[in-house]
Write a protein that holds these residues in place. Structure first.
Motif, PDB file in Angstrom:
ATOM      1  N   TYR A 159      -8.950   1.280  -7.327  1.00 47.89           N
ATOM      2  CA  TYR A 159      -9.101   1.528  -5.877  1.00 47.89           C
ATOM      3  C   TYR A 159      -7.849   1.110  -5.107  1.00 47.89           C
ATOM      4  O   TYR A 159      -7.916   0.482  -4.058  1.00 47.89           O
ATOM      5  N   LYS A 161      -4.927   0.730  -2.696  1.00 53.51           N
ATOM      6  CA  LYS A 161      -4.583   1.205  -1.353  1.00 53.51           C
ATOM      7  C   LYS A 161      -3.207   0.710  -0.932  1.00 53.51           C
ATOM      8  O   LYS A 161      -2.832   0.844   0.224  1.00 53.51           O
ATOM      9  N   ILE A 200     -11.348   2.842   0.361  1.00 46.04           N
ATOM     10  CA  ILE A 200      -9.969   3.251   0.658  1.00 46.04           C
ATOM     11  C   ILE A 200     -10.046   4.201   1.847  1.00 46.04           C
ATOM     12  O   ILE A 200     -10.899   5.096   1.849  1.00 46.04           O
ATOM     13  N   GLN A 204      -4.707   5.259   3.789  1.00 47.04           N
ATOM     14  CA  GLN A 204      -4.222   4.456   2.649  1.00 47.04           C
ATOM     15  C   GLN A 204      -4.022   5.340   1.416  1.00 47.04           C
ATOM     16  O   GLN A 204      -3.038   5.208   0.690  1.00 47.04           O
ATOM     17  N   TYR A 205      -4.975   6.238   1.201  1.00 42.96           N
ATOM     18  CA  TYR A 205      -4.856   7.135   0.050  1.00 42.96           C
ATOM     19  C   TYR A 205      -3.564   7.938   0.150  1.00 42.96           C
ATOM     20  O   TYR A 205      -2.810   8.079  -0.811  1.00 42.96           O
TER      21      TYR A 205
END
Ligand SMILES: [Mg+2]
Length: 327
Positions: A159, A161, A200, A204-205
């Protein structure tokens, strides 16, 4: 030398798009513009005619791969459609002024009906060559190197970010560059349930994605198409983009790539570190499947062997490292 509009049309068809003619204010002349498409291309260049009203009512939704064609007397129509229009905006036969040029992706000031007919004649003369070179037909087109993201392109940080935490896997740039040198497309298909879970943010992705692309670009490597699936369904509560068919092991992301790039699936290759990557690729008709070794490989192989028990022609190869892959 080809007119730029000729190339734009080829690219549009190649990507599975259509020419979208906006019908307002000039229905009579429109048929003259469309006549050579009907006579000379017999459906090989898809086109539709729609009014601004249809588009505003969402009776028809343009797609990013479409070429949306406006005549010079329709500038005001674009203003009403500006917010909802996908696709590349083309102004035909206009006196393009710099003040308005930001509204258009392309403005061909010199384009009369006669010139348009000449462009299509030239396109017709080269059509066989274009379609062979550009892979218009999936069966005869280029293969695609499909890549999973985490633990194939970048080291897996669960995950993630943080763009600073992005690290490329050894050999990935060389593999992508080799694929492009051999006329493969390169596409990324990645499950990102962290987006659906809300762990996320989209921003951020994107920043992680941009960092990855930047690191690739530093070694001359790029990815032609990226698909992600935010879908997650836990305890019967689906979240994310609600398209379960996109999430691997289902094949939706690969089919989306195929729809855009007209990939020859049988000639294509999948590299993933999870059983679900290979199952998705198999279900999409990808010809060669590679499981990249990681600490979870034993578990993934068990899952793939169970798949083989059901699908006897399901075959895969374990890759110790990316540089072992021969395209
Ligand atoms: Mg992975």
């Amino acid at each position: 030398m080809s007119h730029p509009l000729e190339l734009l049309i080829v690219e549009t068809v190649q990507l599975g798009g259509s020419l979208v003619f906006i019908a307002d204010q000039n229905p009579a002349t429109l048929s003259q513009w469309q006549q050579p498409l009907v006579q000379d291309f017999a459906g090989e260049i898809p086109f539709v005619t729609r009014t601004a009203e249809d588009l505003l009512a969402q009776k028809y939704v343009t797609r990013p791969e479409d070429l949306v064609m406006f005549q010079s007397n329709q500038k005001s129509v674009l203003t009403s459609l500006d917010a909802i229009l996908n696709g590349q905006r083309v102004l035909l036969g206009a006196e393009a002024s710099s003040a308005e040029s930001h509204q258009w992706d392309y403005a061909f000031a010199d384009l009369s009906l006669h010139k348009w007919q000449l462009i299509l004649q030239s396109l017709k003369a080269h059509w066989g060559q274009w379609s062979a070179l550009q892979g218009l037909d999936g069966e005869h087109g280029a293969g695609c190197l499909f890549l999973d993201r985490d633990d194939v392109v970048v080291k897996n940080v669960p995950y993630n970010k943080d763009p600073e935490a992005v690290q490329l896997l050894p050999g990935i740039c060389e593999l992508i560059n080799k694929a492009h040198a051999q006329s493969y497309w390169v596409a990324l298909v990645t499950n990102q349930s962290g987006l659906g879970r809300g762990w996320i943010s989209w921003t951020q992705y994107q920043s992680v994605h941009q960092r990855m692309m930047q690191l690739l670009a530093q070694q001359g490597a790029w990815i032609d198409d990226c698909e992600w699936s935010a879908f997650i369904d836990e305890a019967g509560s689906p979240r994310g983009r609600l398209l379960a068919g996109l999430r691997k092991p289902r094949n939706g992301m690969l089919l989306k790539v195929n729809n855009k790039l007209r990939v020859n699936m049988a000639k294509s290759v999948m590299v993933g570190d999870s059983a679900s990557d290979l199952k998705a690729a198999f279900a999409a008709g990808v010809g060669r499947l590679y499981l990249l070794a990681s600490e979870k490989t034993d578990k993934e192989i068990k899952s793939l062997q169970a798949h083989q028990a059901v699908y006897s022609h399901f075959k895969f190869t374990v890759l110790e490292k990316l540089s072992d892959l021969t395209l």
